[in-house]
Scaffold this active site. Structure first.
Site, short mmCIF file in Angstrom:
data_model
loop_
_atom_site.label_atom_id
_atom_site.label_comp_id
_atom_site.label_asym_id
_atom_site.label_seq_id
_atom_site.Cartn_x
_atom_site.Cartn_y
_atom_site.Cartn_z
N ASP A 252 0.86 -1.20 0.00
CA ASP A 252 0.00 0.00 0.00
C ASP A 252 0.89 1.25 0.00
O ASP A 252 2.09 1.16 0.19
CB ASP A 252 -0.92 -0.03 1.23
CG ASP A 252 -2.18 0.80 1.02
OD1 ASP A 252 -2.31 1.47 -0.04
OD2 ASP A 252 -3.04 0.78 1.91
N HIS B 51 -9.93 -1.72 -7.83
CA HIS B 51 -9.93 -0.69 -6.79
C HIS B 51 -9.14 0.56 -7.20
O HIS B 51 -9.61 1.68 -6.99
CB HIS B 51 -9.35 -1.30 -5.51
CG HIS B 51 -9.19 -0.34 -4.38
ND1 HIS B 51 -10.26 0.36 -3.83
CD2 HIS B 51 -8.09 0.06 -3.68
CE1 HIS B 51 -9.81 1.13 -2.85
NE2 HIS B 51 -8.50 0.97 -2.74
C1 HEM Z 1 -9.47 -1.78 3.81
C2 HEM Z 1 -9.73 -0.95 2.81
C3 HEM Z 1 -8.75 -0.69 1.70
C4 HEM Z 1 -7.77 -1.49 1.20
C5 HEM Z 1 -7.41 -2.92 1.60
C6 HEM Z 1 -7.11 -0.74 0.16
C7 HEM Z 1 -6.03 -1.21 -0.59
C8 HEM Z 1 -5.38 -0.48 -1.54
C9 HEM Z 1 -4.22 -0.93 -2.26
C10 HEM Z 1 -3.52 -2.28 -2.05
C11 HEM Z 1 -3.87 0.04 -3.12
C12 HEM Z 1 -2.72 0.01 -4.12
C13 HEM Z 1 -1.49 0.64 -3.59
C14 HEM Z 1 -1.35 2.10 -3.91
O1 HEM Z 1 -1.64 2.53 -5.03
O2 HEM Z 1 -0.96 2.86 -3.01
C15 HEM Z 1 -4.80 1.12 -2.95
C16 HEM Z 1 -4.78 2.30 -3.66
C17 HEM Z 1 -5.71 3.32 -3.49
N1 HEM Z 1 -6.78 3.33 -2.65
FE1 HEM Z 1 -7.28 1.89 -1.34
N2 HEM Z 1 -7.71 0.48 0.05
C18 HEM Z 1 -8.71 0.55 0.98
C19 HEM Z 1 -9.56 1.61 1.19
C20 HEM Z 1 -9.62 2.74 0.41
C21 HEM Z 1 -10.60 3.78 0.56
C22 HEM Z 1 -11.72 3.83 1.60
C23 HEM Z 1 -10.32 4.72 -0.39
C24 HEM Z 1 -11.05 6.01 -0.71
C25 HEM Z 1 -12.36 6.12 -0.71
C26 HEM Z 1 -9.17 4.26 -1.12
C27 HEM Z 1 -8.57 4.93 -2.15
C28 HEM Z 1 -7.44 4.53 -2.80
C29 HEM Z 1 -6.74 5.35 -3.78
C30 HEM Z 1 -7.11 6.76 -4.24
C31 HEM Z 1 -5.66 4.59 -4.22
C32 HEM Z 1 -4.60 5.00 -5.24
C33 HEM Z 1 -5.09 4.75 -6.63
C34 HEM Z 1 -4.07 5.26 -7.63
O3 HEM Z 1 -3.70 6.43 -7.52
O4 HEM Z 1 -3.65 4.49 -8.50
N3 HEM Z 1 -8.77 3.05 -0.61
N4 HEM Z 1 -5.71 0.78 -1.98
#
Ligand code: HEM
Ligand SMILES: *[C@@H]1O[C@H](CO)[C@@H](O)[C@H](O)[C@H]1NC(C)=O
Ligand SMILES: *[C@@H]1O[C@H](CO)[C@@H](O)[C@H](O)[C@H]1NC(C)=O
Ligand SMILES: *[C@@H]1O[C@H](CO)[C@@H](O)[C@H](O)[C@H]1NC(C)=O
Ligand SMILES: *[C@@H]1O[C@H](CO)[C@@H](O)[C@H](O)[C@H]1NC(C)=O
Ligand SMILES: *[C@@H]1O[C@H](CO)[C@@H](O)[C@H](O)[C@H]1NC(C)=O
Ligand SMILES: *[C@@H]1O[C@H](CO)[C@@H](O)[C@H](O)[C@H]1NC(C)=O
Length: 483
Positions: free
Chosen positions: A203, A338
């Protein structure tokens, strides 16, 4: 005056985007973008008028009492600034303390009608908008219900002893002027899982670069500082305090998101695709990678669709260098993944949109036990609850977190303004963070049926509640909020 505070404690810095390289404090997994040095940041920030010593490095949750005197004399000097967390800073921090206030907390401190120009979301509090976020309030912890939390402390150190010592210091300064309503202990995952969340994925890889603070890596979004900070250029709103006491503050969205890891793993096995030449386990890994949009290492499936790729994963020049445009269908990266739902890149408005947040969450809770793994079922023992202490910063909750969660992740038909609006494939809801308690049908996950969707009848991520906070500039802690 009795303020109720929630404590969010972490054993490692959680503001990865801003402090990933501050070596005393932080885990620094490969692949996360490096920070500018203190000297570089000061030079570019001075050029753009940003005052890095006045921006809090990170926050956790709290509640406040007669508190103002101690806030000014005792707490303000403890608050860690972003400047102190930069590599080679002249003023290094070995611990990390930040404070932020909910709307009801600011009211207690005498800020009248603290809507802060945020379409009422901040003022109403997260609980009152929970249904719109796709939450089941029956899953919420009682401490988060209503608007009774006034603020949050974020305390971090490189060791648990450091966290405990800092907490004792804060408690002895504030004494009975606060009561603690809730505490969440962050817990970085062990060994080779450092920097990974509980489903196993790296992450903190993709956060926007901030104009005047750092230079974007290839593919990384560049946002104006006002997208994150009040009153800086690009702040979409003119709002109370944004040219005065609140300038350089930021909204902090906090969510406790439980993760049902054994259930997630079972789902991957049960719905594994059937790519030739791959074992069942490899096909299950592939499905997980397609649901996130990245492999567990962090390598984007948009660049490496069938196999993980450690070279891409660990190279910050490469691991964001994609925009879903070629091809724009789900063949490389599913439209419902996601990272595509929450940052559509070139899919939306040619990549030029203000809906960006800086994520600074950290895992909490213990590792999956053998018994949970063997039974494919998360324990109901509260001491085994695990997940993500989600923390995100933005200058506007509506433009930031709320849009990403409600209008993008939760909305199965989100393709408004899409460059590829004629694409007949709807996205479906986000397979990771889509709404709780309803079935979701994310599209394009199965590589052999790109126009199909897989129906998910269960929640892998369960919102247990949270709150919206305002992370004030350090100057406001020293003056407006403490006098
Ligand atoms: C337990 C809940 C969540 C898990 C397991 C999770 C997991 C991840 C993972 C593994 C990544 C890819 C790593 C990265 O790009 O930094 C990611 C990216 C991201 N997540 Fe989550 N996330 C969660 C909740 C959320 C929530 C609630 C939001 C917003 C509403 C969110 C927004 C984002 C965004 C904006 C990115 C970056 C996308 C990009 O710029 O490519 N995440 N998340
Ligand atoms: C920090 O300073 C040390 C010694 O002065 C130097 O070797 C190192 O390259 C510097 N780090 C950065 C990121 O500039
Ligand atoms: C599977 O592997 C065999 C032997 O390495 C190879 O000949 C074949 O082309 C592969 N099939 C696919 C679909 O990749
Ligand atoms: C869960 O159990 C399976 C065998 O039942 C094993 O292969 C796997 O490594 C275990 N996973 C974890 C995370 O312990
Ligand atoms: C756990 O789920 C896997 C995948 O469906 C299955 O093979 C295994 O038998 C399940 N274990 C139990 C105890 O149900
Ligand atoms: C693709 O998935 C859809 C359901 O999402 C199904 O109706 C269709 O039959 C599938 N096509 C193939 C070739 O499996
Ligand atoms: C930056 O903020 C700090 C803390 O409030 C303050 O002491 C300092 O004077 C400010 N610097 C500038 C150049 O405004």
């Amino acid at each position: 005056m009795q303020l109720k505070l929630t404590l969010l404690l972490t054993a490692a810095c959680s503001l990865q985007a801003l402090c990933a390289n501050a070596k005393e404090l932080l885990i620094s997994p490969p692949g996360q973008p490096p920070l500018p040095t203190a000297q570089e940041a000061s030079t570019s920030a001075a050029a753009s008028g940003l005052n890095l010593t006045n921006i809090q490095g990170d926050i956790l949750i709290v509640d406040v009492p007669s508190f103002k005197a101690q806030l000014k004399s005792g707490i303000a000097p403890l608050i860690t600034s972003t400047f102190q967390l930069l590599p080679n800073t002249t003023d290094p921090a070995d611990l990390f303390v930040n404070i932020a206030f909910s709307s009801s907390g600011l009211s207690k401190l005498g800020i009248a009608n603290p809507d802060l120009g945020d379409n009422n979301l901040f003022q109403k509090g997260q609980f009152n908008g929970a249904t719109n976020l796709g939450d089941l309030t029956s899953n919420w912890l009682p401490q988060f219900a209503g608007t009774s939390i006034h603020g949050v402390f974020l305390i971090a150190s490189d060791t648990l002893d450091g966290v405990s010592a800092t907490l004792s210091q804060v408690q002895s300064i504030l004494g009975s002027s606060i009561s603690e309503s809730y505490r969440l202990q962050g817990q970085a995952r062990p060994g080779d899982q450092q920097g990974h969340e509980h489903f196993g994925f790296m992450d903190g890889i993709s956060n926007p670069a901030v104009n005047g603070f750092n230079t974007p890596h290839p593919g990384q979004a560049l946002v104006n500082p006002g997208v994150i900070l009040f009153g800086e250029s690009g702040d979409p709103k003119s709002r109370p305090g944004s040219t005065g006491w609140a300038k350089d503050g930021s909204f902090l969205v906090f969510r406790q998101l439980a993760q049902r890891v054994p259930e997630f793993n079972k789902f991957l096995l049960d719905h594994a695709p059937s790519e030739a030449n791959m074992t069942l386990e490899e096909n299950a890994e592939l499905l997980g990678a397609r649901m996130i949009g990245r492999w567990k290492s962090g390598a984007p499936v948009a660049m490496s669709p069938l196999f993980d790729n450690l070279v891409i994963a660990t190279n910050a020049q490469q691991n964001n260098n994609f925009d879903f445009s070629a091809p724009s269908d789900s063949s490389l990266c599913p439209v419902s993944s996601h990272i595509r739902k929450t940052n559509p890149r070139a899919d939306f408005s040619k990549g030029n949109f203000p809906n960006h947040i800086i994520r600074a969450g950290i895992p909490y809770g213990p590792e999956v036990t053998d018994a949970e793994n063997a039974s494919n079922t998360s324990s109901t023992d509260p001491s085994l609850d695990r997940g993500l202490a989600f923390v995100a910063y933005q200058s506007d909750i509506d433009t930031g977190f709320e849009t990403l969660q409600s209008d993008w992740a939760n909305d199965p038909s989100f393709r408004r303004g899409y460059q590829y609006a004629n694409n007949a494939v709807l996205q479906g809801a986000d397979p990771i963070i889509g709404p709780n308690g309803v079935s979701r049908s994310p599209a394009g996950l199965d590589p052999s049926n790109l126009s199909g969707s897989i129906t998910i009848m269960e929640d892998f991520v369960v919102s247990k509640g949270g709150e919206y906070f305002f992370s004030p500039p350090i100057s406001a802690i020293q003056t407006t909020l403490s006098s």
